[in-house]
Write an enzyme that holds these catalytic residues in place. Structure first.
Site, PDB file in Angstrom:
ATOM      1  N   CYS A 469       0.553  -2.420  -1.717  1.00 20.78           N
ATOM      2  CA  CYS A 469       1.629  -3.398  -1.556  1.00 20.78           C
ATOM      3  C   CYS A 469       2.545  -3.421  -2.775  1.00 20.78           C
ATOM      4  O   CYS A 469       3.735  -3.727  -2.654  1.00 20.78           O
ATOM      5  CB  CYS A 469       1.045  -4.780  -1.295  1.00 20.78           C
ATOM      6  SG  CYS A 469      -0.100  -5.351  -2.568  1.00 20.78           S
ATOM      7  N   HIS A 861      -1.560 -10.021  -4.252  1.00 22.98           N
ATOM      8  CA  HIS A 861      -0.758  -9.349  -3.227  1.00 22.98           C
ATOM      9  C   HIS A 861       0.717  -9.440  -3.621  1.00 22.98           C
ATOM     10  O   HIS A 861       1.138 -10.383  -4.309  1.00 22.98           O
ATOM     11  CB  HIS A 861      -1.009 -10.013  -1.860  1.00 22.98           C
ATOM     12  CG  HIS A 861      -0.259  -9.365  -0.737  1.00 22.98           C
ATOM     13  ND1 HIS A 861      -0.417  -8.046  -0.404  1.00 22.98           N
ATOM     14  CD2 HIS A 861       0.668  -9.863   0.135  1.00 22.98           C
ATOM     15  CE1 HIS A 861       0.356  -7.747   0.634  1.00 22.98           C
ATOM     16  NE2 HIS A 861       1.034  -8.849   0.970  1.00 22.98           N
TER      17      HIS A 861
END
Length: 912
Positions: A469, A861
């Site tokens: 990510c 994230h």
């Protein structure tokens, strides 16, 4: 005739010798009976043709020696015949050979004979009416050469003429043309009209009017001119001025019938001028009356147009209004301005506008802006430059006043380079570094429009297969950075077959392949072709949802697979520590990505040969830009064209100088003198510049810091260091920093540092860091991760190591807006002093945000918010999920303690 006589005579025919049949009795039939033979070959021939096979034209159709008899206009009379008796001679000394027997007839040369056959007294000879070849005839003088010839081309009629017997013939006959006259090849030369002045009444007078008169033609010319002026959408003033000029030209032209705007140059004699002058008054009166009528109509039309102009504002304004206009238009303008009602600006004629445009362009070529290099041809001796420093990535070693500034985009029309074929990657990279208009020129070129990978972006997600990510969020933010995509598109037009192969541009090729999948046209063509077996179940739903949104963004099933891109990264040494499935820092990956692209482009530039540099310089049509290129070539010290430079290139570099000519060492120090506020000279200061070689990436993202270290009681009172940067890291750990502007001010605050002076004493130095040059794309990172030390019971600090400390995330909310103005406190004094654009040079707009979710640095994230300029919308991209946002949603995050999503990287672009 005996056989001996037949052998002596040369025969012309295979048929038996016969005499010509007698001609028919003259009648009133207007048809020719006998005609001259037609020459069929380029050399002398004497073919026998029947009279009906030859056209009865009285013109020289074959060549200038074609027999044209003066009797052709009167078919009742035969052409005179040469003497065909062996003992007679002709005027042109032709060799006469006997064909038929003659019984003593009289020929046209005056030779006498017996008129055995011509016993009827009709005045016609029954011998052969023409010779076998026109060169044997003494009568091939054209009738048009005679000044006495009439309209019917007949000869002077003689009532009394003697026939061959010496008796007077009652029937009329025609005297032959004077054989002494020669054929004039230049009989149509207008200069010979002076010799025919006495017969000028029979000549055609020019100008020639057919089915019209001189006055009607002049009136038609006036109307045609008015229609042309109306088509050009000119005002009534220009029409009136043109009509005045046309009227004056009508009275002074030689033909006195053609207007001035349609005048042609003609050569006429004095006699013709007198004849035309006699006809002028009548035509002038008619034209004058017609002009009065048209002027009345134009006045009415002018009033109507003035009313319309007062009611409706002008859509466009002429760029040139300072030039002098004709006196007539000035008088009319002054009369109009006296009225209280507003009047429209006086428009110019199309010729005045064109001339003013040429003058203004010439003036603009002579006038050079302060930020531009003085226009000097390459063959000159000196090159003038401005006294300001280079732009963002021009981080040089020198502070010499000869430093030139990056050429700005020009107001005048851009002169593109005259390139031939596809250029190598290094040449394209050099042009993007130093030609500010090159990128926009290439993208507007229709020839490369179909070659660029990204035309229009369609939002698509990137599949997160193994904690990538951090990579996908960086790629998404760069994708929606239009200046970056423009650079990628232009670099894609390179010559892939050049010496610099694809092996040295791995990351560039990987980015081209990756971003091509986000092109809207490419996606629409391959919408169903690239679907996997696992995605076929949702294929129809994805098609419906995508079509319903007009392909504004793709469904989850249409996300891009990053496997090939990741595989290419793993082969690059800079990313050797990248591990599949291991989380990395987004800012670190962004820095490595830009550094690698920069190095690949520098490698392509260094691989250029001297010949390629010479070709590139020759293709530049702007002399100012060419000088700027030459002055920057020496910055690529490791390049092949510098190491193996030709004498010509060395001469150019020596002539125009270099940008960095104060120090030979790449990261050397040099001393500069300063002055105090009282004007006294202070001690010298050491200045160190970290040189970075320009590339399209550094020109886009590269800025420069100015760090000033004040050292008391030292030999050098100041130490100045110029450092390049691609990302500004702002410290937000201070409790007073809650917004972006305060963080910038905090960044430039001074800090006290322990320092040992040159005398060996321990002193406290003061350090400040300012922004010396701002990039076009500003990347800002918030320092959200800080190291916290463990403290023992005695409040004594322990060693700085991982066992006694920890890294914590600063989760507080930092406010930022869609617009950013860099505060003056963060800018260096030199930059503020040299800045001519004011606050606009420090104004930015937000185009992308990268968020970090989580509480630790080694996990969490990453997501991204991107601004789509074509859709004028914000999108939030979370791996494969895409959500449309409102503008205010981008500014939120981290308000609540439970919300771990905080802004980590901000991308701002300069406002145009």
């Amino acid at each position: 005739m005996n056989m001996q006589d037949a052998n002596k005579e040369e025969s012309y025919s295979m048929y038996p010798k016969t005499s010509s049949p007698p001609p028919p009795t003259p009648t009133n039939m207007q048809i020719p009976i006998y005609q001259a033979p037609l020459q069929m070959y380029g050399y002398t021939q004497a073919p026998y043709l029947y009279p009906t096979q030859i056209p009865a034209y009285s013109f020289n159709m074959v060549n200038q020696n074609q027999p044209i008899y003066h009797q052709s206009g009167s078919p009742h009379h035969l052409p005179p015949q040469n003497n065909i008796n062996g003992g007679s001679t002709t005027n042109n000394n032709n060799i006469n050979k006997k064909k038929w027997h003659s019984n003593g007839i009289t020929n046209n040369n005056g030779s006498s004979g017996n008129q055995g056959a011509n016993s009827s007294g009709s005045g016609m000879s029954y011998n052969k009416s023409h010779t076998y070849h026109h060169n044997y005839s003494n009568n091939h003088i054209p009738m048009m050469a005679s000044p006495n010839s009439g309209s019917n081309a007949g000869m002077k009629k003689q009532t009394n003429s003697s026939n061959g017997n010496g008796s007077s013939a009652t029937s009329p006959s025609y005297s032959s043309y004077n054989s002494s006259s020669q054929y004039d090849l230049y009989k149509f030369d207008v200069t010979k009209l002076k010799n025919l002045k006495e017969n000028s009444s029979n000549l055609i007078q020019l100008p020639l009017f057919i089915n019209t008169t001189e006055a009607e033609f002049a009136a038609a010319s006036v109307q045609r001119y008015e229609l042309n002026m109306k088509a050009l959408n000119l005002n009534s003033e220009s029409l009136e001025n043109s009509s005045v000029e046309k009227s004056s030209a009508h009275h002074h032209t030689k033909s006195h019938s053609i207007p001035k705007h349609n005048e042609e140059v003609k050569t006429e004699t004095h006699g013709e001028e007198e004849d035309a002058h006699d006809k002028k008054p009548h035509a002038s009166k008619d034209a004058h009356e017609l002009k009065k009528k048209t002027e009345v109509k134009k006045e009415d039309a002018k009033q109507d147009r003035n009313e319309k102009v007062i009611q409706e504002p002008q859509a466009t304004v002429l760029p040139v209004v300072d030039k002098k206009e004709p006196e007539e238009s000035v008088e009319e303008n002054t009369s109009k301005t006296s009225s209280p009602s507003p009047s429209p600006p006086a428009a110019k004629s199309w010729s005045a506008i064109a001339s003013d445009a040429i003058k203004s362009r010439q003036a603009s070529n002579k006038t050079v802006s302060g930020s531009m290099v003085t226009k000097t041809p390459i063959s000159g001796t000196t090159a003038g430059v401005s006294s300001t420093n280079m732009a963002a990535a021009t981080i040089g070693k020198s502070s010499s006043p000869l430093l030139s500034k990056q050429p700005q985009k020009k107001d005048k029309k851009y002169v593109p380079p005259s390139t031939k074929g596809i250029e190598p990657l290094g040449s394209i990279a050099l042009r993007m570094c130093f030609d500010p208009d090159f990128i926009s020129y290439v993208l507007r070129n229709k020839d490369v429009e179909n070659k660029i990978p990204v035309h229009s972006i369609i939002p698509r997600g990137i599949i997160n297969r193994a904690n990538i990510c951090f990579m996908s969020s960086v790629l998404q933010v760069l994708l929606y950075c239009k200046p970056f995509i423009d650079v990628i598109n232009v670099l894609s037009t390179r010559n892939t077959n050049s010496r610099v192969g694809t092996s040295s541009c791995k990351l560039l090729d990987a980015c081209l392949t990756m971003y091509k999948q986000f092109d809207k046209e490419t996606y629409e063509k391959k919408f169903l072709e690239n679907a996997d077996d696992a995605e076929k179940t949702t294929e129809s739903d994805a098609k419906k949802s995508s079509k319903s949104k007009s392909f504004q963004h793709c469904a989850t099933a249409d996300a891009v697979k990053p496997d090939e891109f990741y595989k290419t990264l793993s082969t690059i040494p800079k990313f050797k520590d990248l591990q599949w499935g291991h989380q990395e820092d987004a800012e670190e990956f962004l820095t490595h990505l830009l550094d690698q692209l920069h190095e690949e482009l520098i490698s392509a530039i260094d691989g250029l040969t001297d010949n390629e540099i010479q070709n590139m310089l020759q293709s530049i049509n702007d002399e100012q830009l060419k000088v700027f290129f030459i002055r920057n070539l020496s910055r690529y010290g490791k390049a092949e064209f510098i190491k193996n430079a030709s004498p010509r290139l060395k001469e150019l570099i020596e002539k125009y100088g270099v940008i960095n000519d104060d120090s030979t060492e790449e990261n050397g120090w040099h001393e500069v003198s300063g002055s105090s506020k009282r004007g006294k000279k202070t001690k010298t200061a050491a200045k160190r510049t970290v040189e970075i070689v320009p590339s399209p990436i550094s020109k886009l993202f590269g800025g420069q810091f100015r760090s000033v270290l004040d050292i008391p009681n030292n030999k050098e009172s100041q130490s100045i260091t110029l450092d390049p940067f691609q990302t500004i890291q702002l410290d937000i750990s201070d409790a007073g920093v809650n917004d972006l502007e305060t963080a910038f001010k905090k960044f430039s605050e001074y800090e006290l540092l322990p320092f040992k002076s040159s005398s060996g004493n321990d002193v406290e130095a003061k350090k400040q860091t300012f922004i010396d040059k701002l990039p076009q794309v500003l990347l800002i990172q918030f320092k959200r991760f800080s190291f916290i030390n463990n403290v023992n019971k005695d409040n004594a600090m322990t060693n700085y190591n991982a066992y006694n400390g920890r890294i914590e995330k600063i989760r507080k909310k930092i406010k930022y807006g869609h617009e950013l103005i860099i505060p003056e406190e963060s800018m260096s004094s030199i930059t503020l002093k040299n800045n001519t654009s004011g606050i606009d040079d420090r104004r930015y707009k937000l185009t992308g945000v990268i968020y970090h979710h989580g509480v630790s640095s080694d996990g969490g994230h990453y997501t991204a918010d991107v601004y789509h300029s074509e859709h004028n919308k914000w999108y939030r991209i979370d791996d494969v999920n895409i959500t449309e946002l409102e503008d205010d949603d981008v500014l939120k995050g981290g308000e609540e303690a439970s919300d771990s999503r905080t802004a980590y990287i901000l991308m701002y672009q300069k406002r145009n």
